[in-house]
Design a protein around this motif. Sequence first.
Motif, PDB file in Angstrom:
ATOM      1  N   ALA A 148      -6.332   2.993  -3.756  1.00 18.41           N
ATOM      2  CA  ALA A 148      -5.947   1.638  -3.352  1.00 18.41           C
ATOM      3  C   ALA A 148      -7.094   0.928  -2.645  1.00 18.41           C
TER       4      ALA A 148
ATOM      5  N   PRO B 185      -2.637   0.353  -9.561  1.00 17.11           N
ATOM      6  CA  PRO B 185      -3.844   1.119  -9.254  1.00 17.11           C
ATOM      7  C   PRO B 185      -4.362   1.871 -10.474  1.00 17.11           C
TER       8      PRO B 185
ATOM      9  N   ALA C  59      -2.857  -5.672  -4.039  1.00 12.99           N
ATOM     10  CA  ALA C  59      -3.435  -4.448  -4.613  1.00 12.99           C
ATOM     11  C   ALA C  59      -3.198  -3.288  -3.639  1.00 12.99           C
ATOM     12  N   THR C  60      -2.322  -2.352  -4.009  1.00 11.64           N
ATOM     13  CA  THR C  60      -1.854  -2.062  -5.351  1.00 11.64           C
ATOM     14  C   THR C  60      -0.369  -1.702  -5.324  1.00 11.64           C
TER      15      THR C  60
END
Length: 344
Positions: free
Chosen positions: A279, A221, A245-246
């Motif tokens: 995030a 991130p 992610a993440t």
Amino acid sequence: MYKHIFRPIFFLLSPETIHHLIVFGLKVVRWIPGGTAVIRALFTVKHPSLEREVFGIKFSNPVGLAAGFDKNAEVYPELAAFGFGAIETGTVTPKGQPGNPKPRLFRLTRDHALINRMGFNNKGAEAMLKCLKKKKRKAVIGVNLGKNTATPNEGAPAEYLSSFRKLYDYADYFVINVSCPNVKNLCGLQDKENLEKIIQGLTEFRRGQSLYRPILMKISPDLTESQIDDTIEVLRTSGIDGIVATNTTTRRENLTTAPQTVEALGNGGLSGAPLTRRAIEVVRYVHRKTEGNFPIIGVGGIMSVQEAAEMLEAGASLIQIYTGFIYNGSGFAKQICKRLIKTA
């Protein structure tokens, strides 16, 4: 009940101690006739609207358990019974290693967060292989791959390939972890040249196999937009199937815990509520930059059913929880699934 009775009791013990006790308890459940079935009946929700097909794999629901809980693939059938559509095991390295010195896992209770500097502690790829071979799967199983801490970055491609080859036939998908902040110099593998070398070895091996296993990349991130752009460009041209992610963050922003307390805990990756907005922001950015054509597993700071829905709305094809599971308890995946059914 969990938040008012069980969580206060669990939180009397150190985070790593209670984690080991829970894993031990799940192993005990395995030997109780019908034990896992009872858990599954209590916590699993099934509905056609929850089903997903992502990177060629069918998921019974979009809620997965993130890597780090079942590091050695020891209890994934029992964990799956708590309503998860997927369990990501690992991070696993070619050789077992103890990780960083203890204490290395800390709660920031006021912030609904964790700080960890575990350092890829695990029993190694051979031990994981034995576990994956002997247990029946009730959910999609992912394997999160890392390198041994003592291995310099130039040796990383061979290490990722070693575990990938060994575990290839026994997992449904794989995640390349080059973004964990708790292994010295690991994040240096996120640059274009290193990523290409790691990915090339994995995809070349995959081409010679009869089964196709998706490969995903887990990103930090803390990357800037230009760094995310570079990563996306590498992944688009390399045969990678998706992005996770993440990972955890090294930032210490927007915390209510006293700064001196946080500083005293030392380095480590922060997860939980302080990571939520970032995030979701990264998932939304990746989704927009890839025009929705690249599968994303959204993970980081999902602490409520509303935030789970937001992550999916931001463009995630699937989501994963970890810290939210710790703070909300065993019924959290079920709560999310019930919310998704209502809004389907």
